[in-house]
Design a protein around this motif. Structure first.
Motif, PDB file in Angstrom:
ATOM      1  N   GLU A  58     -18.249 -34.117 -15.140  1.00 29.86           N
ATOM      2  CA  GLU A  58     -19.463 -34.487 -14.514  1.00 29.86           C
ATOM      3  C   GLU A  58     -19.476 -35.829 -13.596  1.00 29.86           C
ATOM      4  N   VAL A  59     -18.571 -36.825 -14.201  1.00 27.02           N
ATOM      5  CA  VAL A  59     -18.820 -38.024 -13.553  1.00 27.02           C
ATOM      6  C   VAL A  59     -17.494 -38.725 -13.205  1.00 27.02           C
ATOM      7  N   HIS A  60     -16.549 -37.740 -13.244  1.00 23.20           N
ATOM      8  CA  HIS A  60     -15.202 -38.162 -12.489  1.00 23.20           C
ATOM      9  C   HIS A  60     -15.048 -38.646 -11.193  1.00 23.20           C
ATOM     10  N   ASP A  61     -16.174 -38.247 -10.311  1.00 23.74           N
ATOM     11  CA  ASP A  61     -16.266 -38.586  -8.768  1.00 23.74           C
ATOM     12  C   ASP A  61     -16.695 -40.312  -8.940  1.00 23.74           C
ATOM     13  N   TYR A  62     -17.358 -40.659 -10.052  1.00 20.19           N
ATOM     14  CA  TYR A  62     -17.866 -41.871 -10.029  1.00 20.19           C
ATOM     15  C   TYR A  62     -17.092 -43.022 -10.725  1.00 20.19           C
ATOM     16  N   ILE A  63     -16.331 -42.590 -11.803  1.00 16.59           N
ATOM     17  CA  ILE A  63     -15.502 -43.363 -12.553  1.00 16.59           C
ATOM     18  C   ILE A  63     -14.098 -43.364 -12.442  1.00 16.59           C
ATOM     19  N   SER A  64     -13.118 -43.991 -12.730  1.00 15.34           N
ATOM     20  CA  SER A  64     -11.719 -43.785 -12.950  1.00 15.34           C
ATOM     21  C   SER A  64     -11.189 -44.094 -14.154  1.00 15.34           C
ATOM     22  N   THR A  65     -10.212 -43.727 -14.332  1.00 16.74           N
ATOM     23  CA  THR A  65      -9.281 -44.007 -15.574  1.00 16.74           C
ATOM     24  C   THR A  65      -9.119 -45.612 -15.921  1.00 16.74           C
ATOM     25  N   GLY A  66      -9.061 -46.217 -14.734  1.00 16.17           N
ATOM     26  CA  GLY A  66      -8.602 -47.692 -14.876  1.00 16.17           C
ATOM     27  C   GLY A  66     -10.022 -48.414 -15.367  1.00 16.17           C
ATOM     28  N   GLU A  67     -11.134 -47.818 -14.791  1.00 15.83           N
ATOM     29  CA  GLU A  67     -12.464 -48.362 -15.197  1.00 15.83           C
ATOM     30  C   GLU A  67     -12.754 -48.274 -16.586  1.00 15.83           C
TER      31      GLU A  67
END
Length: 233
Positions: A58-67
């Motif tokens: 649901e939030v993959h568009d707003y955060i990344s693995t690096g973050e």
């Protein structure tokens, strides 16, 4: 003799076998417990994994693995700060628990004091004072208030002068005389009698006081006019 010896050996072997069987049963029980724990952990891990995947989807568009990794590193680097923060929260909780009885007593004292003020009529007085304030506000225009502000210094000086002991004593004497005065003119006053009254010491002192009063008022008015002219320049 040999039979007894053989029987003893058999008994010892049986004891050892019993211990071995007990150990085997204990290990089997532990293995079953570990298997149950593994099954529980697998179920919990599976649910956790599915929930995590769903939430991250649901939030993959707003955060990344690096973050996420950066946040994890940030948390790990600030473990001591987080620990201190938690300790401060615990201290605050302890303080609130200790202060709660004092706050309760203070609230009770406040309510008692408010009840005392109510019984003495403070709130009724404040209510009536509010009505007086409303009358004052509705009776004066903004222009009146502006003029009042421009002349506030003069008003305060006048009140200050009126509160001088000698002024208050003079005003009190004048009010006492006015209160006790009893003048009843029922007959025609002749000019000769009037001149006689003027010639009395009391009338002379009164006339002299009135003349000096008017003279001083005239001088004060002249000084005020000169001061106003100087300020206007």
């Amino acid at each position: 003799m040999e039979e007894n010896k053989l029987q003893n050996q058999i008994n010892e072997i049986n004891l050892k076998l019993d211990k071995i069987l007990e150990e085997i049963e204990y290990l089997q029980r532990k293995r079953r417990e570990m298997e149950d724990l593994k099954d529980d952990l697998l179920r919990v891990g599976k649910d956790l994994y599915q929930t995590t995947v769903k939430e991250l989807d649901e939030v993959h568009d707003y955060i990344s693995t690096g973050e996420i990794l950066f946040l994890g590193k940030k948390v790990l680097r600030n473990i001591s700060t987080l620990t201190k923060t938690l300790e401060q929260l615990e201290s605050a909780r302890d303080f609130l628990q200790d202060a709660a009885p004092l706050a309760r007593e203070s609230f009770i004292d406040l309510m008692n004091k408010l009840d005392e003020f109510d019984r003495k009529g403070y709130f009724t007085f404040a209510k009536e004072l509010g009505k007086v304030t409303d009358r004052v506000v509705t009776s004066f225009s903004p222009e009146d208030v502006k003029k009042f502000g421009e002349n506030i210094v003069t008003i305060i000086n006048t009140i200050k002068n009126l509160t001088q002991p000698e002024i208050l004593q003079t005003a009190n004497n004048a009010l006492a005389v006015y209160k006790n005065i009893n003048i009843d003119v029922n007959e025609k006053i002749s000019l000769i009698r009037l001149l006689k009254e003027i010639n009395t010491p009391e009338v002379k002192r009164g006339l002299y006081y009135a003349i000096q009063f008017l003279k001083n008022m005239s001088n004060q008015q002249k000084e005020d006019n000169n001061a106003n002219k100087t300020n206007s320049r």
